[in-house]
Write a protein that holds these residues in place. Structure first.
Motif, PDB file in Angstrom:
ATOM      1  N   LYS A   1       8.382   6.842   8.057  1.00 42.27           N
ATOM      2  CA  LYS A   1       9.657   7.394   7.594  1.00 42.27           C
ATOM      3  C   LYS A   1       9.705   7.520   6.075  1.00 42.27           C
ATOM      4  O   LYS A   1      10.534   8.240   5.541  1.00 42.27           O
ATOM      5  CB  LYS A   1      10.800   6.525   8.105  1.00 42.27           C
ATOM      6  CG  LYS A   1      10.862   6.510   9.648  1.00 42.27           C
ATOM      7  CD  LYS A   1      12.250   6.324  10.134  1.00 42.27           C
ATOM      8  CE  LYS A   1      12.340   6.617  11.630  1.00 42.27           C
ATOM      9  NZ  LYS A   1      11.670   5.612  12.438  1.00 42.27           N
ATOM     10  N   GLY A   2       8.836   6.805   5.372  1.00 42.07           N
ATOM     11  CA  GLY A   2       8.683   7.042   3.945  1.00 42.07           C
ATOM     12  C   GLY A   2       9.485   6.166   3.011  1.00 42.07           C
ATOM     13  O   GLY A   2       9.535   6.433   1.811  1.00 42.07           O
ATOM     14  N   VAL A   3      10.102   5.100   3.518  1.00 39.60           N
ATOM     15  CA  VAL A   3      10.969   4.282   2.671  1.00 39.60           C
ATOM     16  C   VAL A   3      10.183   3.611   1.547  1.00 39.60           C
ATOM     17  O   VAL A   3      10.561   3.693   0.372  1.00 39.60           O
ATOM     18  CB  VAL A   3      11.709   3.225   3.515  1.00 39.60           C
ATOM     19  CG1 VAL A   3      12.575   2.337   2.621  1.00 39.60           C
ATOM     20  CG2 VAL A   3      12.567   3.896   4.576  1.00 39.60           C
ATOM     21  N   ALA A   4       9.089   2.927   1.884  1.00 40.12           N
ATOM     22  CA  ALA A   4       8.304   2.222   0.869  1.00 40.12           C
ATOM     23  C   ALA A   4       7.671   3.202  -0.117  1.00 40.12           C
ATOM     24  O   ALA A   4       7.644   2.957  -1.331  1.00 40.12           O
ATOM     25  CB  ALA A   4       7.224   1.369   1.526  1.00 40.12           C
ATOM     26  N   THR A   5       7.165   4.324   0.388  1.00 34.02           N
ATOM     27  CA  THR A   5       6.559   5.314  -0.492  1.00 34.02           C
ATOM     28  C   THR A   5       7.600   5.915  -1.431  1.00 34.02           C
ATOM     29  O   THR A   5       7.338   6.140  -2.616  1.00 34.02           O
ATOM     30  CB  THR A   5       5.880   6.426   0.330  1.00 34.02           C
ATOM     31  OG1 THR A   5       4.946   5.835   1.241  1.00 34.02           O
ATOM     32  CG2 THR A   5       5.130   7.391  -0.572  1.00 34.02           C
ATOM     33  N   ALA A   6       8.793   6.147  -0.905  1.00 34.53           N
ATOM     34  CA  ALA A   6       9.884   6.660  -1.738  1.00 34.53           C
ATOM     35  C   ALA A   6      10.216   5.671  -2.856  1.00 34.53           C
ATOM     36  O   ALA A   6      10.452   6.070  -4.002  1.00 34.53           O
ATOM     37  CB  ALA A   6      11.114   6.928  -0.887  1.00 34.53           C
ATOM     38  N   LEU A   7      10.221   4.382  -2.528  1.00 31.82           N
ATOM     39  CA  LEU A   7      10.496   3.367  -3.546  1.00 31.82           C
ATOM     40  C   LEU A   7       9.439   3.407  -4.639  1.00 31.82           C
ATOM     41  O   LEU A   7       9.753   3.281  -5.838  1.00 31.82           O
ATOM     42  CB  LEU A   7      10.552   1.983  -2.913  1.00 31.82           C
ATOM     43  CG  LEU A   7      10.837   0.815  -3.874  1.00 31.82           C
ATOM     44  CD1 LEU A   7      12.205   0.989  -4.533  1.00 31.82           C
ATOM     45  CD2 LEU A   7      10.752  -0.519  -3.142  1.00 31.82           C
ATOM     46  N   GLY A   8       8.175   3.593  -4.242  1.00 31.85           N
ATOM     47  CA  GLY A   8       7.106   3.703  -5.229  1.00 31.85           C
ATOM     48  C   GLY A   8       7.285   4.908  -6.128  1.00 31.85           C
ATOM     49  O   GLY A   8       7.050   4.834  -7.341  1.00 31.85           O
TER      50      GLY A   8
ATOM     51  N   GLY B   1       0.813  -1.219   0.000  1.00 29.52           N
ATOM     52  CA  GLY B   1       0.000   0.000   0.000  1.00 29.52           C
ATOM     53  C   GLY B   1       0.841   1.260   0.000  1.00 29.52           C
ATOM     54  O   GLY B   1       0.584   2.204  -0.766  1.00 29.52           O
ATOM     55  N   ASP B   2       1.863   1.289   0.858  1.00 28.96           N
ATOM     56  CA  ASP B   2       2.708   2.476   0.938  1.00 28.96           C
ATOM     57  C   ASP B   2       3.500   2.689  -0.353  1.00 28.96           C
ATOM     58  O   ASP B   2       3.729   3.830  -0.767  1.00 28.96           O
ATOM     59  CB  ASP B   2       3.672   2.356   2.124  1.00 28.96           C
ATOM     60  CG  ASP B   2       2.990   2.597   3.460  1.00 28.96           C
ATOM     61  OD1 ASP B   2       1.864   3.129   3.462  1.00 28.96           O
ATOM     62  OD2 ASP B   2       3.581   2.258   4.504  1.00 28.96           O
ATOM     63  N   SER B   3       3.921   1.608  -0.986  1.00 29.49           N
ATOM     64  CA  SER B   3       4.657   1.729  -2.245  1.00 29.49           C
ATOM     65  C   SER B   3       3.739   2.194  -3.375  1.00 29.49           C
ATOM     66  O   SER B   3       4.100   3.080  -4.165  1.00 29.49           O
ATOM     67  CB  SER B   3       5.290   0.387  -2.635  1.00 29.49           C
ATOM     68  OG  SER B   3       6.210  -0.037  -1.668  1.00 29.49           O
TER      69      SER B   3
END
Length: 202
Positions: free
Chosen positions: A104-111, A59-61
């Motif tokens: 912290k945004g790691v998965a969203t950043a990857l997306g 979901g975050d990605s």
């Protein structure tokens, strides 16, 4: 659609806290109450529920990728699409639904990286996996990938607005890991796969 409306929509999309959503769906404790206290996939994994952690990661990605993809489909240029991805990333980190205190945004950043250029995402994912495998520290892996992201952007895209957006995203991600950096230096940082422990006062 104006670019302002696009960035607002991207921010709201990024604000959806999938760690909280998935924890509720699986009947788990609020991830802010144990482990690192971070509402993200790595901390949800500490609950022992791999499915909930996987759903959080997905979901975050996806919300980072979707913001960039939607901007492209609506006719915005590559730089504007990357800024839409940045807005989604900031929505995750400073989510309006959790009093502006998100993950912290790691998965969203990857997306976002996947939406901007798949090669950058693969490059950073490989670095994350290598550091995570050798050290078992998710934070160290995330920091390494964050440093690599704008460099990979320059390598694959050259100097342009999209790379500037990635650099801002990386800077925020590193700043969000300031407590992890302190724990890494002190040798007290939790490792991937570590057991769930309640946070003090939880």
């Amino acid at each position: 659609m104006s670019f302002l409306l696009l960035t607002i929509a991207a921010y709201l999309l990024g604000s959806i806290p999938f760690a909280i959503v998935s924890s509720k769906l699986f009947g788990l404790q609020d991830p802010r109450q144990y482990g690192s206290g971070n509402p993200g996939a790595t901390n949800v994994l500490r609950s022992g529920n791999k499915a909930a952690a996987a759903l959080t990661l997905l979901g975050d990605s996806l919300k980072g990728w979707l913001a960039v993809w939607a901007a492209t489909q609506l006719g915005f240029d590559a730089g504007q699409a990357a800024l839409a991805g940045l807005a989604a990333f900031l929505g995750h980190v400073f989510t309006i639904f959790l009093r502006f205190n998100g993950g912290k945004g790691v998965a969203t950043a990857l997306g976002v990286l996947a939406g901007v250029d798949g090669r950058i995402a693969i490059f950073c994912a490989v670095i994350w996996l290598m550091i995570a495998y050798t050290t078992r520290y998710s934070s160290a892996a995330a920091l390494s990938a964050a440093i690599a992201a704008p460099l990979a952007g320059l390598l694959f895209l050259g100097p342009q607005m999209a790379v500037a957006a990635l650099a801002i995203m990386s800077a925020v991600l590193i700043w969000r890991h300031k407590d992890n950096i302190a724990r890494l230096r002190a040798g007290t940082e939790g490792r991937i796969g570590g057991k769930k422990t309640d946070r003090p006062g939880a």
